[in-house]
Design an enzyme around this catalytic site. Structure first.
Site, short mmCIF file in Angstrom:
data_model
loop_
_atom_site.label_atom_id
_atom_site.label_comp_id
_atom_site.label_asym_id
_atom_site.label_seq_id
_atom_site.Cartn_x
_atom_site.Cartn_y
_atom_site.Cartn_z
CG ASN A 119 -2.33 0.52 0.82
OD1 ASN A 119 -2.45 1.44 0.05
ND2 ASN A 119 -3.36 -0.08 1.39
CG HIS A 145 23.78 4.29 11.57
ND1 HIS A 145 24.74 4.67 10.67
CD2 HIS A 145 22.59 4.61 11.02
CE1 HIS A 145 24.16 5.20 9.61
NE2 HIS A 145 22.85 5.18 9.80
CB ALA A 202 -2.15 -0.63 12.70
NE ARG A 223 2.14 -7.42 25.15
CZ ARG A 223 1.47 -6.36 24.71
NH1 ARG A 223 1.99 -5.58 23.81
NH2 ARG A 223 0.26 -6.10 25.16
#
Length: 189
Positions: A89, A119, A162, A182
């Site tokens: 999407n 990093h 989400a 989780r």
């Protein structure tokens, strides 16, 4: 440096040291990806043209069943592999230098981020990068605004809710929520 050498180093998980030939090659490759995604995001394209641009970006054929709604960004493109019947999407950002493998039948929600570089934590080496792949099994659904971090595998038939931030592997047929994500339950038919 040849692109194949860079890809081999990234897939081997080699540290990309700031200022090194690998680092320079990675930035050069990113410019090519930015050019293609700029064209992809520059206006409306028929679905077949979107797949053509994705094929240019990845350097390999993209199945006619793949659908992507721009805008879309990829920092590299050459280390992105898409299965069949994948839907991506709008607003997704794929940092694919470390490798992104998306299995068949996956659904990727709005604004999903798949990140494959970290990093270095040491201040003296902060600009060094450590690649690690992101792998989505078959039939995975990533909800809108989910973020999947380097080195994570999400198993077949799993759902990431989400807004979740996935920092570790998600087993097959599981529902993962939250930040850090989780697993809250197993999924059955």
């Amino acid at each position: 440096m040849e692109p194949e050498e860079l890809l081999a180093a990234l897939n081997a998980g080699e540290t990309i040291t700031a200022g090194s030939p690998l680092h320079e090659a990675m930035h050069h490759a990113s410019q090519a990806a930015l050019q293609i995604t700029g064209e992809l995001n520059g206006g409306y394209h028929e679905p077949a043209r979107v797949r053509e641009l994705l094929s240019r970006l990845t350097g390999k054929p993209v199945d006619e069943s793949v659908a992507l709604f721009p805008p879309f960004s990829s920092d590299f493109g050459r280390n992105l592999s898409l299965g069949k019947r994948v839907f991506i999407n709008a607003g997704c950002r794929f940092q694919d230098q470390g490798g992104i493998r998306i299995g068949d039948d996956c659904l990727i929600g709005h604004n999903v981020v798949l990140a494959t570089l970290n990093h270095d934590l040491s201040p003296a080496h902060r600009a060094d990068m450590h690649p690690a792949p992101v792998t989505l099994g078959r039939n995975v659904w990533l909800g809108s605004n989910a973020t999947v971090l380097p080195g994570v595998t999400i198993g077949d038939d799993s759902v990431v809710a989400a807004g979740a931030v996935v920092t570790k592997d998600v087993p097959a047929r599981s529902l993962a929520v939250g930040s850090p994500a989780r697993v809250i339950r197993s999924l059955a038919d």
